[in-house]
Design an enzyme around this catalytic site. Sequence first.
Site, short mmCIF file in Angstrom:
data_model
loop_
_atom_site.label_atom_id
_atom_site.label_comp_id
_atom_site.label_asym_id
_atom_site.label_seq_id
_atom_site.Cartn_x
_atom_site.Cartn_y
_atom_site.Cartn_z
N LEU A 140 -4.14 -6.00 -4.81
CA LEU A 140 -3.12 -4.95 -4.70
C LEU A 140 -1.80 -5.50 -4.17
CD1 LEU A 140 -2.41 -1.93 -4.85
CD2 LEU A 140 -3.24 -1.71 -2.50
N ASP A 141 -0.72 -5.28 -4.95
CA ASP A 141 0.64 -5.67 -4.56
C ASP A 141 0.78 -7.16 -4.28
OD1 ASP A 141 1.37 -3.00 -4.77
OD2 ASP A 141 0.97 -2.58 -2.66
N GLU A 142 -0.05 -7.98 -4.92
CA GLU A 142 -0.02 -9.42 -4.70
C GLU A 142 0.39 -10.19 -5.96
OE1 GLU A 142 -0.44 -11.20 -2.03
OE2 GLU A 142 -1.41 -9.92 -0.56
N GLY A 166 0.80 -1.21 0.00
CA GLY A 166 0.00 0.00 0.00
C GLY A 166 0.83 1.27 0.00
#
Length: 287
Positions: free
Chosen positions: A229-231, A203
């Site tokens: 998100l960001d995975e 994040g």
Amino acid sequence: MLEHISILTLSCPNRPGIVAAVSTLLFEAGCNILDAQQFDDTETGRFFMRVVFNRLEGSQPHEAIAAAVDGLAERFAMQASLREVGRKKRVMLLVSKFDHCLADLLYRWRIGELPMEITGIVSNHAREHIASTDLGTLPFHHMPVTRQSKMEQEAEIWRLIQETKTDLVVLARYMQILSDGFSAKLAGRCINIHHSFLPGFKGAKPYHQAHERGVKLIGATAHYVTPDLDEGPIIEQDVERISHRDTPEDLVRKGRDIERRVLARAVLNHLEDRVLLNGQKTVVFTD
């Protein structure tokens, strides 16, 4: 010559005979293998391979080899890709106000380190906000976005991607979260640079998060974009040691250098067909 060199990548359920079948196909087509790498993932039972080869005098044309690869893919339930090295991938760069990654990619492109054709630069900020970066005559598209206009703005970017026949989208510190639908459309061909050593500190403001936790290492992660998100599957990472004396601003400054080199390596690996998706992970065939 580059136009006579091709790269074949494939993944499929592992079984005996795959390497032999690939080698035989290329031999019968009149090709010479220059480099070959393979990986058997014993956890998933999948096999991965990257083969670089050139066509010798009297060899079959590229189209005939591609048709033979299609037949092989059907036989082994493969996901296969064949590309002539001379056909550079077309890349679109998305950026916000932080332009250090953009500047680095453009420099590496100009000196020939990144073999790509840039189809355009898209920013949610006006051109003067990234005036420190020399864009030359590259097409620049100012596409501002708000919470209310997000869907329309992404639709316009998607139209541009299709219009320019873009192969890869690079989020070079594009500080916007893509919608689930847009992320799905770009599956496997959109690379993001996250200013943290994932999976930690996801994040916003990860360097500030890291400073609050008193970490001794900071890093950056280049990964494929997914709706989570960001995975997304990780392509490249790097770290740098820090100390208790470093402020959040020091971490941001040091982080810029890590972000630049991590993103550049990830983009190069994708451009050279070295990255194969393996579920939530990747197989990266480095030199």
